[in-house]
Design a protein around this motif. Sequence first.
Motif, PDB file in Angstrom:
ATOM      1  N   UNK A   1      -3.274  -2.172  16.684  1.00 26.08           N
ATOM      2  CA  UNK A   1      -3.244  -2.167  15.390  1.00 26.08           C
ATOM      3  C   UNK A   1      -2.051  -1.632  14.603  1.00 26.08           C
ATOM      4  N   UNK A   2      -1.788  -2.378  13.672  1.00 27.32           N
ATOM      5  CA  UNK A   2      -0.930  -1.900  12.374  1.00 27.32           C
ATOM      6  C   UNK A   2      -1.637  -1.840  11.051  1.00 27.32           C
ATOM      7  N   UNK A   3      -2.744  -1.996  10.889  1.00 27.50           N
ATOM      8  CA  UNK A   3      -3.540  -1.957   9.762  1.00 27.50           C
ATOM      9  C   UNK A   3      -4.581  -1.195   9.838  1.00 27.50           C
ATOM     10  N   UNK A   4      -4.748  -0.531   8.755  1.00 30.75           N
ATOM     11  CA  UNK A   4      -6.205   0.511   8.878  1.00 30.75           C
ATOM     12  C   UNK A   4      -7.128  -0.072   7.600  1.00 30.75           C
ATOM     13  N   UNK A   5      -8.170   0.277   7.870  1.00 28.92           N
ATOM     14  CA  UNK A   5      -9.256   0.129   6.792  1.00 28.92           C
ATOM     15  C   UNK A   5     -10.332   1.342   6.616  1.00 28.92           C
TER      16      UNK A   5
ATOM     17  N   UNK B   1      -0.057  -7.564  12.353  1.00 33.02           N
ATOM     18  CA  UNK B   1       1.539  -7.816  12.082  1.00 33.02           C
ATOM     19  C   UNK B   1       1.442  -8.994  11.232  1.00 33.02           C
ATOM     20  N   UNK B   2       0.693 -10.074  11.527  1.00 29.25           N
ATOM     21  CA  UNK B   2       0.828 -11.369  10.928  1.00 29.25           C
ATOM     22  C   UNK B   2       0.413 -10.970   9.408  1.00 29.25           C
ATOM     23  N   UNK B   3      -0.395 -10.351   9.235  1.00 30.03           N
ATOM     24  CA  UNK B   3      -0.881 -10.027   7.646  1.00 30.03           C
ATOM     25  C   UNK B   3       0.098  -9.009   7.096  1.00 30.03           C
TER      26      UNK B   3
ATOM     27  N   UNK C   1     -10.102  -8.422   4.763  1.00 31.78           N
ATOM     28  CA  UNK C   1      -8.957  -8.125   4.024  1.00 31.78           C
ATOM     29  C   UNK C   1      -9.136  -7.060   2.925  1.00 31.78           C
ATOM     30  N   UNK C   2     -10.429  -7.094   2.247  1.00 32.43           N
ATOM     31  CA  UNK C   2     -10.540  -5.847   1.457  1.00 32.43           C
ATOM     32  C   UNK C   2     -10.322  -4.621   1.992  1.00 32.43           C
TER      33      UNK C   2
ATOM     34  N   UNK D   1      -7.224  -3.456   2.371  1.00 31.93           N
ATOM     35  CA  UNK D   1      -6.690  -3.052   0.960  1.00 31.93           C
ATOM     36  C   UNK D   1      -5.403  -4.162   0.771  1.00 31.93           C
ATOM     37  N   UNK D   2      -5.672  -5.516   1.256  1.00 29.29           N
ATOM     38  CA  UNK D   2      -4.844  -6.416   1.092  1.00 29.29           C
ATOM     39  C   UNK D   2      -5.172  -7.320  -0.060  1.00 29.29           C
ATOM     40  N   UNK D   3      -4.469  -7.600  -1.025  1.00 28.13           N
ATOM     41  CA  UNK D   3      -4.886  -8.497  -2.068  1.00 28.13           C
ATOM     42  C   UNK D   3      -4.819  -9.847  -1.891  1.00 28.13           C
ATOM     43  N   UNK D   4      -5.363 -10.325  -0.564  1.00 28.78           N
ATOM     44  CA  UNK D   4      -5.474 -11.737  -0.218  1.00 28.78           C
ATOM     45  C   UNK D   4      -6.650 -12.387  -0.288  1.00 28.78           C
TER      46      UNK D   4
END
Length: 898
Positions: free
Chosen positions: A891-895, A720-722, A761-762, A765-768
């Motif tokens: 988890x709130x992000x997937x990769x 969530x922080x990201x 981060x890649x 799929x976060x452009x950070x």
Amino acid sequence: LLSTSESERRGSRVELRRSSLYSTLDLVPQLEHYASTLPHQKSRSRPSLEALRKAFDVRCMLNIWGVILFLRLSWITSQAGILLTWLIILMSVTVTSVTALSISAIATNGRVISGGAYFMISRSLGPEIGGPIGMVVRDLMQFGVIMVDSINDVRIVGVITVTILLLISLAGMEWESKTQILFFIVLMVSFSNYFVGTFIPSNPEKQAQGIFGYRTEIFVSNLKPDWRGPEGNFFQMFAIFFPSAIGILSGANISGDLKDPATAIPKGTLMAIFWTTFSYLAISVTVGSCVIRDASGNVSDILTGNITDGCVGLGCNLGWNFTECIRSQSCEYGLANNLKVLGQVSGFYYLITAGVFAASLSSALGFLVSAPKVFQCLCRDNLYPYIGFFAKGYGKNDEPLRAYLLCYIIAVAFILIAELNTIAALISNFFLCSYSLINFSCFHASITNSPGWRPSFHYYSKWTALFGAVISVVLMFLFTWWAALVTFCIIFFLFGYVNYNKPKVNWGSSVQAGTYNMALSYSVSLSGVEDHVKNFRPQCLVLTGPPNQRPALVDFVGSFTKHISLMICGDIIMVSHSVHTRSQDSTDSLVKWMNKRRVRSFYTPFTADSLRAGTRHLLQASGLGKLKPNTLVLGFKTNWRDSSPESIEDYINTIYDTFDSNFCLCMLRMMDGLDISDQFDFEADDLSDKGDSDQIKTVFQNDQGKKTIDVYWIADDGGLTLLVPYLLTRRKHWRRSKVRVFIVGDEQNMEEGRNEMIALLKRFRLDFNDVIVMTDSEKRPHVKNLSRFVDSVAPFRLHDEQQDGISVQELRQSAPWKISDKEFEAFRLKSERKVRLNEIIRRNSQHAALVLVSLPVPQSDCPSALYMAWLDTLTCGLHCPAVLIRGNQQNVLTFYCQ
């Protein structure tokens, strides 16, 4: 196989990934925690919130009859034949009859006042649809004023005629009604004159013009079509005839002048359609039985004897030789060539001419009266700017004199152009567009199953209404495709304008009922769908109090939830306050404030004994099905040092309850505070401010340029922080902002840790791409900063070891909320880590647009005042908004694998 030393080294590195800044159980972000989003993969589990929290626990007929009846119907019959002419008539009647049924249903579902078609459509489908139709219906009065063929005669006679009609309209409805009755009588006499003429034996002069009376061979010959010229096809004939059936709105458009519109509109409209249809059918079959298609008009073309050699055409069988004009295509008489056949067939020619004038003038007068009334109703609804001047009415009948003059000027302008055919196609399309929306209004009101849709007229069907709506649109394009496109462009432009401006009206439209049905249906269907990490959205319950008093908090959450997820502004009203509940007016004013600020949020006031009790109830009860909050957002308690111990305890317990409910948590801190109630004069009872709080701009409404969003991802909370900063960067004001991610690491493995985070981060799929490893986070903080922290906590300590002879239990009785020396020492290392982290944040993020820091999860044995001091220390000394944020360890992000 791994060697023992390598295995031990990797094991120790995993151990180093535990975040000693917050808790020995807290883990730093690791790729292994998200492996469960991949097929056939098992993830390493991060500690749950529970583990972290434990301390080791009759005017339609006149308007339908028009000049087409007298001048065009006989020609259409010659082109299409009697059978196809009847089909054309019945097809037109089908469209108008279905529309009439829809009009009747809408007109009998409540009170119909002035405004006619506009009133019915706007009150059924809402102002966005009704407004454009009101502007279009205003222009329909231009139809039907063509009187003669000569251009100059059109200009002279037309202006004089319309001026006389205007004077009749200005005289009032009584004079207009008497005039229409006169026209009706003239039309009846004209019809009678025609039908009598069909039975009068024809003389040689009439026979030379192709008129022979009722003959079987003429009837049989005229049954089939004989297409001629560029207009010789079925749809062209249909397009030419259809405008003769479009007067069915005339009765509805003067609904304000009818004694009982709900009764008069259905009866008058349906009876008008029946009798006019009968007249069209009768005239087409009678004229097709009496008149041949081609005749010369020359009496000398009569056949002598039985000589028919070389004779061409039906006239040969009737004793006439029209071969020469037929072959040279120069015949001037007959159904196919003379538009004045009805007058020639009739007993007295000039009575038909009077009928032409009566039909034309009655149509013109009807539209000249009805269109201004529709336009007046539109002006009074204030949907469009600069037209309110025409809303004023005069006299006991509220006559729209100004609108009369406007329509008169428009009519005269088009008459002076003298080329009315250039706009005829557009006006026909306007009518069809009105029909389509009237039918769709009836269909939509029926399909939404609104309890308020109870028309007393029952002889309609939602499916026939839908058919009428669709066929009207199809006919628009079949008649004149370019005019249909122009019509739709005008409608969509006017619709977009009204939809963008959101007029402050509430007419209980079927669109509202349809929206409710869709929302209810989708909400119920969502209830049976299991949650998936790919569909996670931060659905926020925001403790704003009255939203207009904390605009920054509202704008912050709105900036990453608008058009994405749920936002509920919770207003907990303390029972101890003078206001125990919000009045309906107060609630409405707060909702209007949010709408004016373009914040997409619900507002929920709740009365409770304390902040904690109110929040607990809102966490449990707010939302519906899957549309339920999963994240609590609250403002930082800036004045905690000056607050009562009970207030601090209440605030911290609210945080505890949030984690115990498995909710995510966000805490916003503005250096100038969140509450602006002291800047504006808010009323205590209705919360309507006397200032301009709705116009105040917060930092979240400003363009951030290329400033950075700094994320201190100290503990792996599920992502969530990201996710929140990513959602922020999708907004226009934050699009150019660069996100920097700060993580905990050591100098020895700094580059490796940085590369691992970039890879993670890649995968997300976060452009950070800017990752900074904090290698000095475990250093001792500066003495000055540590002393400041100790001083801030001093008022909340028992100092029990300095008081001889008094036990901690005895001191606790008088101040149970204070921190004992033993507790302070037990948490000293954690306190120093918070001070040190703040030093790093202030060093790196002084010029950032926003700072997000992982929120430490409090252990149940941590004193409230100490935990409050930690939160204060983490975010103090910054010149930008700071957010303390913590997911619920899920988890709130997937990769995905690359």
